[in-house]
Design a protein around this motif. Structure first.
Motif, mmCIF file in Angstrom:
data_model
loop_
_atom_site.group_PDB
_atom_site.id
_atom_site.type_symbol
_atom_site.label_atom_id
_atom_site.label_comp_id
_atom_site.label_asym_id
_atom_site.label_seq_id
_atom_site.Cartn_x
_atom_site.Cartn_y
_atom_site.Cartn_z
ATOM 1 N N THR A 20 45.323 -11.145 -73.701
ATOM 2 C CA THR A 20 45.756 -10.397 -72.703
ATOM 3 C C THR A 20 45.278 -8.920 -73.046
ATOM 4 O O THR A 20 44.704 -8.248 -71.994
ATOM 5 C CB THR A 20 47.106 -10.335 -72.597
ATOM 6 O OG1 THR A 20 47.829 -11.634 -72.426
ATOM 7 C CG2 THR A 20 47.753 -9.238 -71.548
ATOM 8 N N ARG A 21 45.216 -8.463 -74.312
ATOM 9 C CA ARG A 21 44.650 -7.124 -74.441
ATOM 10 C C ARG A 21 43.383 -6.957 -74.989
ATOM 11 O O ARG A 21 42.824 -6.027 -74.697
ATOM 12 C CB ARG A 21 45.427 -6.708 -75.641
ATOM 13 C CG ARG A 21 46.998 -6.434 -75.480
ATOM 14 C CD ARG A 21 47.194 -5.260 -74.260
ATOM 15 N NE ARG A 21 48.726 -5.030 -74.345
ATOM 16 C CZ ARG A 21 49.378 -4.077 -74.818
ATOM 17 N NH1 ARG A 21 48.473 -3.171 -75.506
ATOM 18 N NH2 ARG A 21 50.376 -3.598 -74.882
ATOM 19 N N GLY A 22 42.652 -8.028 -75.220
ATOM 20 C CA GLY A 22 41.198 -8.141 -75.446
ATOM 21 C C GLY A 22 40.883 -7.118 -76.665
ATOM 22 O O GLY A 22 39.648 -7.117 -77.151
ATOM 23 N N SER A 23 41.778 -7.146 -77.807
ATOM 24 C CA SER A 23 41.710 -6.294 -79.115
ATOM 25 C C SER A 23 42.757 -6.759 -79.947
ATOM 26 O O SER A 23 43.813 -7.000 -79.590
ATOM 27 C CB SER A 23 41.464 -5.035 -78.858
ATOM 28 O OG SER A 23 42.682 -4.252 -78.530
ATOM 29 N N ILE A 24 42.260 -6.493 -81.120
ATOM 30 C CA ILE A 24 43.346 -6.663 -82.333
ATOM 31 C C ILE A 24 44.398 -5.813 -82.098
ATOM 32 O O ILE A 24 45.533 -5.990 -82.456
ATOM 33 C CB ILE A 24 42.642 -6.939 -83.759
ATOM 34 C CG1 ILE A 24 41.605 -8.073 -83.649
ATOM 35 C CG2 ILE A 24 43.622 -6.884 -84.816
ATOM 36 C CD1 ILE A 24 42.343 -9.465 -83.608
ATOM 37 N N ALA A 25 43.850 -4.287 -82.190
ATOM 38 C CA ALA A 25 44.890 -3.467 -82.064
ATOM 39 C C ALA A 25 45.777 -3.506 -80.830
ATOM 40 O O ALA A 25 47.058 -3.122 -80.813
ATOM 41 C CB ALA A 25 44.001 -2.188 -82.153
ATOM 42 N N GLY A 26 45.504 -3.758 -79.863
ATOM 43 C CA GLY A 26 46.183 -3.913 -78.632
ATOM 44 C C GLY A 26 47.140 -4.884 -78.856
ATOM 45 O O GLY A 26 48.232 -4.985 -78.376
ATOM 46 N N ALA A 27 46.758 -6.062 -79.391
ATOM 47 C CA ALA A 27 47.552 -7.229 -79.429
ATOM 48 C C ALA A 27 48.716 -6.743 -80.440
ATOM 49 O O ALA A 27 49.804 -7.121 -80.115
ATOM 50 C CB ALA A 27 46.705 -8.521 -79.998
ATOM 51 N N ALA A 28 48.220 -6.129 -81.657
ATOM 52 C CA ALA A 28 49.323 -5.583 -82.684
ATOM 53 C C ALA A 28 50.381 -4.753 -81.946
ATOM 54 O O ALA A 28 51.410 -4.805 -82.232
ATOM 55 C CB ALA A 28 48.481 -4.903 -83.588
ATOM 56 N N ASP A 29 49.952 -3.966 -81.108
ATOM 57 C CA ASP A 29 50.785 -2.762 -80.304
ATOM 58 C C ASP A 29 51.848 -3.747 -79.302
ATOM 59 O O ASP A 29 52.915 -3.634 -79.193
ATOM 60 C CB ASP A 29 50.051 -1.984 -79.365
ATOM 61 C CG ASP A 29 50.895 -1.093 -78.697
ATOM 62 O OD1 ASP A 29 51.775 -0.197 -79.493
ATOM 63 O OD2 ASP A 29 50.848 -1.025 -77.322
ATOM 64 N N GLU A 30 51.277 -4.657 -78.961
ATOM 65 C CA GLU A 30 52.145 -5.597 -77.915
ATOM 66 C C GLU A 30 53.154 -6.235 -78.631
ATOM 67 O O GLU A 30 54.348 -6.418 -78.317
ATOM 68 C CB GLU A 30 51.555 -6.638 -77.057
ATOM 69 C CG GLU A 30 52.201 -7.414 -76.165
ATOM 70 C CD GLU A 30 51.219 -8.267 -75.237
ATOM 71 O OE1 GLU A 30 51.471 -9.316 -74.691
ATOM 72 O OE2 GLU A 30 49.968 -7.552 -74.755
ATOM 73 N N VAL A 31 52.878 -6.911 -79.832
ATOM 74 C CA VAL A 31 53.873 -7.872 -80.507
ATOM 75 C C VAL A 31 54.611 -7.414 -81.711
ATOM 76 O O VAL A 31 55.558 -7.884 -82.373
ATOM 77 C CB VAL A 31 52.982 -9.094 -81.167
ATOM 78 C CG1 VAL A 31 52.677 -9.895 -79.905
ATOM 79 C CG2 VAL A 31 52.100 -8.801 -82.017
#
Length: 302
Positions: A20-31
């Motif tokens: 969904t986020r297209g990045s590790i940092a974005g995914a980390a923020d989401e979860v």
């Protein structure tokens, strides 16, 4: 068959977040994890699924073909799990504080939305409805929309979509009574040749008329395209433009009583208004309540 006892299902939540986020940092923020923890989870997934899953790019990460293949199944599976968990929570309309998101074809929004607002005010005063246009991406629609009320002239393609027939209706061609062609038999050739005012696809959710005409080697002359049904009756009454509408609207919209109408000369087109929803949320209590309410409102109209 994989032994699920050895598989951490939380890894799939992280996989979805990265997609969904297209990045590790974005995914980390989401979860709610650190980027390092997400990277470690991705490393575990790569081993378990025997694929790289994501390649680093200048803008983040890009999914592999394998990741794209399993993404829809992962999304569907997590949806089923979420829906199963939510079944334990009873939906009480009078106490619920929730926003439902809907897409509604413009032909029926004028008579269904006032009735829906009245019922919500009476039965569920803290429930809100957000109406989205049909122009949003079909790839993401069921991530954003609870239900659709749409024209369904053919089968729905997505396997995860469920539908219920609300009402079927004939289609009529409308023109002003003193239109130069009002007394002529309405044929497919005449229909295609006359100048049209039509609803935009974002208001109807379908291009079936143009598709059927194209199969016959015909094409409509679109003199005007509008975003709302409300504009069409007055345009037809004061010009040589023609339009189409479900026959039921002749009784529901008083402005149409003074217009000339003729059956649409495309016998393969039968419009039905269907209620559509995502299979993953089929048993969710709030969704069930909303679908039942919409069905009841259409029964009252019929």
């Amino acid at each position: 068959m994989m032994n699920l006892r050895k598989f951490d299902l939380n890894l799939l939540v992280i996989f979805r977040a990265i997609m969904t986020r297209g990045s590790i940092a974005g995914a980390a923020d989401e979860v709610g994890l650190s980027p390092s923890a997400v990277s470690h989870a991705l490393a575990r997934l790569r081993i378990m699924l025997n694929d790289q899953l994501f390649h680093r790019t200048a803008d983040g990460v890009e999914p592999t073909e394998r990741a794209k293949e399993i993404s829809q199944e992962v999304e569907r599976g997590l949806g089923f799990i979420s829906s199963a968990i939510s079944l334990q929570h009873q939906f009480v309309p009078s106490e619920a504080n929730r926003v439902f998101t809907m897409q509604i074809t413009d032909y029926v929004s004028g008579f269904i939305l006032p009735r829906l607002a009245e019922r919500l005010q009476k039965d569920a005063p803290s429930v809100s409805v957000d109406i989205l246009p049909f122009s949003i991406s079909t790839d993401s629609v069921w991530d954003r929309v609870d239900v659709q009320i749409r024209l369904t002239p053919g089968r729905l393609q997505p396997e995860q979509v469920r539908s219920q027939r609300l009402v079927a209706d004939d289609i009529v061609v409308l023109m002003r009574p003193d239109h130069p062609d009002a007394l002529k038999p309405m044929t497919a050739d005449l229909y295609a040749a006359l100048p049209h005012v039509k609803l935009s696809q974002s208001a109807t959710g379908t291009t079936v008329i143009d598709d059927v005409l194209a199969a016959r080697g015909l094409e409509r002359h679109m003199a005007m395209t509008v975003s709302s049904w409300f504009d069409i009756p007055d345009i037809v009454a004061n010009s040589d433009l023609i339009a189409i509408a479900p026959r039921r609207l002749l009784q529901l919209d008083p402005r149409l009583k003074h217009l000339h109408s003729a059956p649409l000369p495309l016998e393969e087109v039968v419009f039905s208004f269907d209620l559509c929803w995502d299979l993953r949320t089929e048993r969710e209590p709030g969704q069930q309540w909303l679908r039942k309410l919409i069905s009841e409102l259409f029964q009252e109209i019929a």
